[in-house]
Design an enzyme around this catalytic site. Structure first.
Site, PDB file in Angstrom:
ATOM      1  N   ASP A 102       0.864  -1.172   0.000  1.00 45.99           N
ATOM      2  CA  ASP A 102       0.000   0.000   0.000  1.00 45.99           C
ATOM      3  C   ASP A 102       0.904   1.226   0.000  1.00 45.99           C
ATOM      4  OD1 ASP A 102      -2.279   1.703   0.516  1.00 45.99           O
ATOM      5  OD2 ASP A 102      -3.232  -0.050   1.435  1.00 45.99           O
ATOM      6  N   ASP A 203      -2.950   4.883  -2.156  1.00 45.32           N
ATOM      7  CA  ASP A 203      -3.926   5.402  -1.207  1.00 45.32           C
ATOM      8  C   ASP A 203      -4.265   6.869  -1.450  1.00 45.32           C
ATOM      9  OD1 ASP A 203      -5.226   4.888   1.517  1.00 45.32           O
ATOM     10  OD2 ASP A 203      -4.061   6.685   1.939  1.00 45.32           O
ATOM     11  N   GLU A 260      -6.601   4.313  -5.623  1.00 44.67           N
ATOM     12  CA  GLU A 260      -7.852   4.696  -4.977  1.00 44.67           C
ATOM     13  C   GLU A 260      -8.159   6.114  -5.457  1.00 44.67           C
ATOM     14  OE1 GLU A 260      -9.768   4.983  -0.499  1.00 44.67           O
ATOM     15  OE2 GLU A 260      -7.820   5.867  -0.871  1.00 44.67           O
ATOM     16  N   HIS A 332     -11.490  -2.750   3.059  1.00 42.79           N
ATOM     17  CA  HIS A 332     -11.325  -2.473   4.495  1.00 42.79           C
ATOM     18  C   HIS A 332     -11.966  -1.160   4.922  1.00 42.79           C
ATOM     19  CE1 HIS A 332      -8.409   0.042   2.597  1.00 42.79           C
ATOM     20  NE2 HIS A 332      -8.119   0.633   3.731  1.00 42.79           N
ATOM     21  N   ASP A 333     -12.497  -0.388   3.971  1.00 46.13           N
ATOM     22  CA  ASP A 333     -13.155   0.877   4.297  1.00 46.13           C
ATOM     23  C   ASP A 333     -14.670   0.780   4.206  1.00 46.13           C
ATOM     24  OD1 ASP A 333     -10.752   2.245   4.663  1.00 46.13           O
ATOM     25  OD2 ASP A 333     -10.616   2.810   2.549  1.00 46.13           O
TER      26      ASP A 333
HETATM   27  C1  GLC Z   1      -7.708   5.485   2.273  1.00 47.53           C
HETATM   28  C2  GLC Z   1      -7.639   4.192   3.045  1.00 47.53           C
HETATM   29  C3  GLC Z   1      -8.277   4.394   4.386  1.00 47.53           C
HETATM   30  C4  GLC Z   1      -7.524   5.459   5.128  1.00 47.53           C
HETATM   31  C5  GLC Z   1      -7.375   6.735   4.293  1.00 47.53           C
HETATM   32  C6  GLC Z   1      -6.304   7.624   4.836  1.00 47.53           C
HETATM   33  O1  GLC Z   1      -9.001   5.855   1.988  1.00 47.53           O
HETATM   34  O2  GLC Z   1      -8.225   3.159   2.306  1.00 47.53           O
HETATM   35  O3  GLC Z   1      -8.335   3.206   5.136  1.00 47.53           O
HETATM   36  O4  GLC Z   1      -8.184   5.757   6.318  1.00 47.53           O
HETATM   37  O5  GLC Z   1      -7.026   6.493   2.962  1.00 47.53           O
HETATM   38  O6  GLC Z   1      -5.039   7.093   4.562  1.00 47.53           O
END
Ligand code: GLC
Ligand code: CA
Length: 562
Positions: A102, A203, A260, A332-333
């Site tokens: 990640d 991310d 993402e 995971h979100d």
């Molecule tokens: C992304 C991750 C999430 C995290 C955020 C800040 O959205 O998937 O889990 O809280 O970034 O890094």
């Protein structure tokens, strides 16, 4: 279809996200770790997985579960050592499994050396690694609300300065305008790629570009603030940073990257992904977006089959033949897909298999999340204190402030909390679901007694066995081509709660059909077909008809006439 896409090694593969803290604990301290992942590589191979994304395992104070990194070059001791990591790379390679880490580079942890030095001397060299700004009229420099609630600006004690954080205050945003910061980050990315990583999941990347001067926007809440993503939507010029990141790091190693991405301008799609794009691919969040509330989790619209189906179909029609997105049911979100995208009466094993059928065979790269393959569900907590997630606590607060009672606000968390997906993986019916011999860092979902890998491996009709069949079919020699590159075309859209589409090319036409309704359905095929996969005994072909009981799903190859 005139096929203009260049084929890539990963197009016909299946990927899997590991949330390491909850995957498998090898040493009994209650926290999942790298050796636990090594133990389970054969399991993943057996499931049909080729690519693994591991959520952050770098050194971290875990304010946001590892998404707050205090040293990019170290493995957090909770997860093991660099030797463990190197062994994981070797063991994965033996099995032809590609590893993605990640990449969290919009922000770091406030405990990172850079930020500690910056705090000590905001005007000095390291101050320039972050955004330190003077307040305006005794208030924060701008009116942005952070993703986790409250202002994005945190005052620096003893000064008139504030620093910027789009996420928690322990996650200061890195200043990408500073060339030194970019160089530091590129060096780090190259260092990991040199180790033999296949690439990264990237991310929160849309946040790296900030609008100069941090203009205020019209407030969108009673707190007088506006969501910081407003700025992200407005700001231009992120492409230069992303282009440089690709040139200076990813391209040198031919790395695979999955980003993402939220708030992209539609016309920028081809700049973002594909051969010439900044990334190899990005996640399709269409289903998630269709379920989002205007002010928070508490006002999210309930499940609506038709809205959900339309969101997925629209995305598929837009991307097929053009670009490859990564398709997810959950991550995971998000809460568990089996608890979110199925009507109440379908929240069972057959429903989970049906959801899998519709998702895994779509155009794009199927991306599973740990536990999805055994139909793991949301987990009910008794109290807000039982939740660990920073975002859940924030959303609970928002719900309470909007007037919901404690019980109602807890129900909102039960439906939406990120912790639903973060409970330990259910490996067996033994204590703590076989996840740990110690005390798990987070509550295990009590349904592990029935829902676990060990039991499902022995059961020819389990969700897990079905997932294996589904992934094997997707990658089978005879069907790999049509499921990877075949056209996507929806069908039976007027027939009630049917989720159905074709994947076809010049040689083959495969129909995927699932009945999300409560009543049995009959679909007129108009030709003969061969059943390739079905999730229940009572799914059947009767001449030119496909019979689907409630929660029935089928994959049927349509046979040419005569
Ligand atoms: C992304 C991750 C999430 C995290 C955020 C800040 O959205 O998937 O889990 O809280 O970034 O890094
Ligand atoms: Ca451990």
């Amino acid at each position: 279809m005139v096929f203009g896409m260049k084929k890539q090694w990963w197009h016909g593969k299946a990927a899997y996200q590991i949330y390491p803290k909850s995957f498998r604990d090898s040493n009994g301290d209650g926290i999942g770790d790298i050796r636990g992942i090594i133990e389970k590589l054969d399991y993943l191979k057996g499931l049909g997985i080729d690519i693994i994304w591991i959520s952050p395992i770098y050194q971290s104070p875990f304010v946001d579960q590892g998404y707050d990194i205090s040293d990019y070059y170290e493995i957090d001791p909770a997860f093991g050592t660099m030797d463990d990591f190197d062994e994981l790379m070797r063991e994965a390679k033996k099995r032809d499994i590609h590893i993605l880490m990640d990449l969290v580079i919009n922000h770091c942890s406030d405990k990172h050396e850079w930020f500690q030095k910056a705090l000590a001397d905001p005007q000095g060299e390291y101050g320039g690694y972050f955004y330190f700004e003077k307040g305006k009229d005794g208030k924060a420099p701008s009116n942005y609300r952070s993703y986790f609630g409250g202002s994005t600006w945190e005052p620096v004690p003893g000064t008139d300065l504030y620093y910027l954080h789009f996420f928690a205050k322990e996650q200061p945003d890195l200043n990408w305008e500073n060339k030194k910061v970019r160089e530091e980050l590129f060096r780090m990315v190259n260092w990991w790629l040199d180790k033999g990583l296949a690439g990264f999941r990237i991310d929160a990347i849309m946040n790296i570009k900030k609008e100069a001067g941090f203009p205020d926007y019209e407030p969108d809440g009673s707190d007088g603030l506006v969501r910081c993503s407003r700025m992200v939507e407005e700001v231009k010029g992120i492409g230069e940073f992303l282009g440089e990141l690709k040139r200076e790091a990813f391209a040198k190693h031919d790395a695979f990257t999955v980003a993402e991405v939220f708030n992209m301008r539609k016309e920028e799609l081809k700049e973002f992904i594909g051969e010439e794009g900044h990334f190899s691919t990005m996640f399709d969040f269409a289903a998630l977006d269709a379920m989002a509330g205007g002010h928070g989790w508490y006002d999210a619209p309930g499940y609506d089959f038709f809205r959900w189906r339309k969101a997925i179909f629209d995305a598929q029609k837009k991307y097929q033949g053009e670009v490859f997105l990564a398709n997810i049911i959950e991550n995971h979100d998000e809460p568990r897909g089996a608890s979110t995208y199925l009507p109440d009466y379908a929240q069972n094993d057959e429903g989970a298999k049906m959801l899998a059928t519709t998702s895994i065979l779509l155009w794009g790269l199927p991306f599973l999340y740990q536990g999805q393959e055994i139909g793991m569900t949301n987990c009910r907590m008794k109290d807000i204190e039982d939740y660990d997630d920073i975002d859940t606590r924030n959303q609970y607060q928002i719900a309470r402030e909007a007037g919901l009672s404690k019980e109602e606000a807890l129900q909102v968390c039960y439906k939406h909390s990120r912790d639903n997906a973060r409970t330990p993986m259910q490996w067996s019916g033994e204590a703590n679901a076989g996840f740990t011999t110690g005390r798990p860092w987070m509550k295990v979902n009590p349904n592990y007694a029935e829902k676990n890998v060990e039991a499902q491996e022995k059961d020819a009709f389990s969700v897990l066995t079905y997932y294996k069949k589904l992934l094997a079919l997707r990658k089978a020699e005879k069907y790999g081509e049509v499921f990877t590159y075949g056209d996507f075309r929806p069908d039976y859209e007027g027939e009630g709660m049917i989720f159905s589409y074709h994947r076809s090319n010049e040689k083959q036409d495969v129909l995927i059909a699932a009945n999300f309704g409560r009543e049995r359905a009959e679909l007129e095929l108009g030709q003969q077909g061969e059943m390739l996969l079905q999730n229940q005994d009572t799914v059947s072909l009767d001449g030119g008809k496909l019979i689907l009981p409630s929660c029935g799903a089928a994959v049927v190859e349509l046979l040419p006439e005569g």
